[in-house]
Structures are given as structure tokens and as C-alpha cells.
Write an enzyme that holds these catalytic residues in place. Structure first.
Site, PDB file in Angstrom:
ATOM      1  N   LYS A 187      47.456  38.207  40.618  1.00  0.00           N
ATOM      2  CA  LYS A 187      46.272  37.471  40.152  1.00  0.00           C
ATOM      3  C   LYS A 187      46.213  36.172  40.948  1.00  0.00           C
ATOM      4  O   LYS A 187      46.313  35.069  40.400  1.00  0.00           O
ATOM      5  CB  LYS A 187      46.393  37.222  38.634  1.00  0.00           C
ATOM      6  CG  LYS A 187      45.125  36.692  37.967  1.00  0.00           C
ATOM      7  CD  LYS A 187      44.002  37.714  37.860  1.00  0.00           C
ATOM      8  CE  LYS A 187      42.753  37.056  37.286  1.00  0.00           C
ATOM      9  NZ  LYS A 187      41.578  37.966  37.307  1.00  0.00           N
ATOM     10  N   ASP A 220      43.453  42.882  37.013  1.00  0.00           N
ATOM     11  CA  ASP A 220      42.301  43.423  36.269  1.00  0.00           C
ATOM     12  C   ASP A 220      41.665  44.570  37.047  1.00  0.00           C
ATOM     13  O   ASP A 220      41.330  45.621  36.484  1.00  0.00           O
ATOM     14  CB  ASP A 220      41.290  42.325  35.908  1.00  0.00           C
ATOM     15  CG  ASP A 220      40.961  41.384  37.067  1.00  0.00           C
ATOM     16  OD1 ASP A 220      41.628  41.457  38.123  1.00  0.00           O
ATOM     17  OD2 ASP A 220      40.037  40.568  36.912  1.00  0.00           O
ATOM     18  N   ASP A 248      51.655  50.860  30.458  1.00  0.00           N
ATOM     19  CA  ASP A 248      51.130  51.544  29.273  1.00  0.00           C
ATOM     20  C   ASP A 248      49.833  52.265  29.630  1.00  0.00           C
ATOM     21  O   ASP A 248      49.594  53.403  29.214  1.00  0.00           O
ATOM     22  CB  ASP A 248      50.894  50.562  28.112  1.00  0.00           C
ATOM     23  CG  ASP A 248      52.089  50.481  27.163  1.00  0.00           C
ATOM     24  OD1 ASP A 248      53.232  50.677  27.632  1.00  0.00           O
ATOM     25  OD2 ASP A 248      51.889  50.236  25.954  1.00  0.00           O
TER      26      ASP A 248
HETATM   27 MN    MN Z   1      55.811  47.925  27.287  1.00  0.00          MN
END
Ligand code: MN
Ligand code: IPM
Length: 354
Positions: A187, A220, A248
Site C-alpha cells: 500500500k 485493495d 482468507d
Molecule cells: Mn487469519
């Protein structure tokens, strides 16, 4: 003889670990190597009984093993944060497992939430820095509990820590020999100190690897492209916090937590392998949790122990079971068979592949 420390942990951890060990045994018999396990009861129940997360000397003891196989840490009756920092993060930090390696691979027949994407599109690896960043616990409160309270949590990035992680990513990419591309996920447009250091280190290390293309994506945008164009990625290197989040998302595009495995790697020490799904308390003891993530963690552990042939046997057995449509879904309770049946199926296939 490989010495393996086993921490079954909380919730469904012990159930999936049992299936992982079943497959490990099949792989050892078939590929012809020996291993020895020792069990450690660290987790929520032990904490409730003793008030202790890890006993004195535990970390030194774990260092004596070639690898750690961990089920899950997290207990509904223990305040969030205590077991995570006191056990999981403690081990990662103390054993200097500075890489969190998370393959994101869609296997055949596994349901993917992305329209028009298949196994040929989703095959990447995230190299997450695992000992620094926002995870070090640097910061504190000022005027806690008052209306003027201040909370500070700092991201710590050392040149050494960042560089060794980036170098690992390039080395891993070279060995993996797929698209020969490493993407730095950062970022730089907002975190102008931390990711300035990351970017400089990345560009310098990239120069040493002319055979590998170096790319950059903001975190992002990485999330967007994991969904829209996952085929753009080969190896992704990133900091601890971003790595936690994007893996995730990665687990979801590979079919869910039921199949997502990870390795906490210290290339010169004791590494720890775990399914990344957590303790799933509501499924505990029901023989419904998917053990494939734990079985894939065993595969990763075998590769890191130098048992490449055994690792391949395990992966081939997983691919065979999925290709044959034997396991109906990756979700707990929807597999069309029990947790232990999945372990029996995979270990049976490993033994057949002699
Ligand atoms: Mn995790
Ligand atoms: C993970 C987990 C851990 C993390 C938690 C349980 C501390 O989410 O392994 O990704 O944030 O690293």
C-alpha cells in the site's frame, strides 16, 4: 527419523489432526521413512485448568523437533487474544518462523465461487511475513477507559525481516517454476514509510533474479484481482496483516477453509504446519469437519522435511479422491462422508500408490 511435535489444540483440531496423522503414517509406510510423534496438550482446555498458555520451557522443547503439526487454537470460553497471542503467535515468533506460506490452489471438482474460473486459473502461493508488522504488539494505551483515550498499534518493519521474506519469495518462485512472477502486495500510496522500505527491498532483491518478473499491486487491488483475475498471480509476497487478510480471501477462491493449509516456516529451524480454518467449535466432536486442510498441511510438512516423494503421494491421493467426486463438498457436514472416512479414503489411496 523425523521428530514431529503434535499440538491437536482446540475444537475440531484433534479430529483433523488424527486424520492428518493417519495419512502421514500411510505416506511413511509407502514412501519408506520413519517418524516419531510427541503430543502436547496446549490449548484452551489446558489454559482453563492451569491458567497457563504455554508451560515454562515449552518453546525450547519444541525447538528440539523437526516440525510441529498443529490442529487449531481458539476456545469459546477464553477471551479472544489470549490463546492466539499466548500460543500460536508465541510459537511463530519464538521459533522465528518468519514465513507464513499459504498455497491457494483450486483442485478439480472443488466448487469455486468465481464464475468461469477453474483449476488452471487458481494456483498461486502467498508468502506472508510472519514475525513483524502489526503483529508484534508494539504500542499501547494512553488514558485508557476515559473519553480521551488513545490507542496506538504500530507496524514494525525491519530491513532484515522484510528482505529475508522477499528473498524467500523469489527463491520459492524459482523452485516452483510456474509463471516465474513475484508480486509485492502493499500500500505504497498510503503507508509511505513501511511500504517504501518494502518496495526498495523488493526492487533490490528482484535485481538478483533476472529470470523472474517482479510486479507490484496495492492490497485493495490484490483483493479485487484475486476475484476477477486470479490467474495473474504466481507468488505473492506481503506483510503480516495484509497476508492474514488476503489468504482468507484466497481460501475462499480455492474452495473454502476446509481445504486451506499453511506452513509457518523457519528455513533453518523448526517449522509448524496447520490447517488455517480455526477451531470451529460448533462442529466439534461431530465427525463432520473437513480434514483435507490438515491433510494438505501434512503434505507441506513432508515437503519441508525433504520427503518430496511422500508429499507427492499425498497430493495425488487428494486429487484422485476429488477427481472421482468422492467428497461432495468442502463444507463441514456436506462432504457426504464423515471426517474419519475422508482420512481413510486418502490414506487408502496413498497406500495403493506403491
Ligand atoms: Mn487469519
Ligand atoms: C491465521 C490466524 C491467526 C493470524 C490468528 C488466529 C492469530 O487468523 O493464522 O491466519 O491472524 O495469524
Amino acid at each position: 527419523m523425523h521428530k514431529i511435535a503434535v499440538i491437536p489444540g482446540d475444537g475440531t483440531g484433534p479430529e483433523v489432526v488424527a486424520e492428518g496423522l493417519k495419512v502421514l503414517e500411510a505416506a511413511a509406510d509407502t514412501a519408506g521413512f520413519d517418524f516419531d510423534t510427541a503430543n502436547f496438550n496446549y490449548g484452551g482446555d489446558r489454559f482453563i485448568d492451569t491458567g497457563e498458555t504455554l508451560p515454562e520451557g515449552a518453546l525450547d522443547e519444541l525447538k528440539e523437533y523437526d516440525a510441529v503439526f498443529l490442529g487449531a487454537i481458539g476456545h469459546p470460553d477464553v477471551k479472544p487474544g489470549i490463546l492466539e497471542t499466548g500460543i500460536l503467535l508465541k510459537i511463530r515468533f519464538a521459533l522465528d518462523q518468519y514465513i507464513n506460506l499459504r498455497p491457494i490452489k483450486l483442485y478439480p471438482n472443488v466448487e469455486c465461487p468465481l464464475v468461469d474460473k477453474g483449476p488452471e486459473d487458481i494456483d498461486l502461493v502467498v508468502v506472508r511475513e510472519n514475525t513483524e508488522g502489526l503483529y508484534v504488539g508494539s504500542g499501547g494505551f494512553l488514558r485508557k477507559g476515559t473519553p480521551n483515550e488513545v490507542a496506538v498499534q504500530e507496524s514494525i518493519n525491519t530491513r532484515m525481516g522484510v528482505e529475508r521474506c522477499i528473498r524467500y519469495a523469489f527463491e520459492y518462485c524459482r523452485k516452483r517454476d510456474r509463471d516465474k512472477k513475484v508480486t509485492l502486495c502493499g500500500k505504497t500510496n498510503v503507508l509511505t514509510y513501511a511500504f517504501d522500505l518494502w518496495e526498495r527491498a523488493f526492487n533490490e532483491v528482484a535485481e538478483e533474479y533476472p529470470d523472474i518478473s517482479a510486479d507490484y499491486a496495492h492490497v485493495d487491488a490484490t483483493c479485487m484481482w484475486f476475484v476477477k483475475n486470479p490467474e495473474w498471480f504466481d507468488v505473492v509476497v506481503t506483510d503480516n496483516m495484509f497476508g492474514d487478510i488476503i489468504t482468507d480471501l484466497g481460501a475462499m477462491i480455492q474452495g473454502g477453509m476446509g481445504i486451506a493449509a499453511g506452513g509457518n516456516i523457519n528455513p533453518d529451524g523448526t517449522s509448524m504446519f496447520e490447517p488455517i480454518g480455526g477451531s470451529a467449535p460448533k462442529y466439534t466432536g461431530k465427525n463432520v469437519i473437513n480434514p483435507l486442510a490438515a491433510i494438505s498441511s501434512v503434505q507441506m510438512m513432508l515437503e519441508f522435511l525433504g520427503e518430496d516423494k511422500a508429499g507427492k503421494l499425498v497430493e495425488d491421493a487428494i486429487v484422485r479422491a476429488l477427481s472421482e467426486g468422492k467428497i461432495k463438498s468442502m463444507s463441514a457436514g456436506k462432504m457426504g462422508m464423515g471426517t474419519s472416512d475422508v482420512g481413510d479414503l486418502i490414506s487408502g489411496y496413498v497406500r495403493e500408490s506403491k
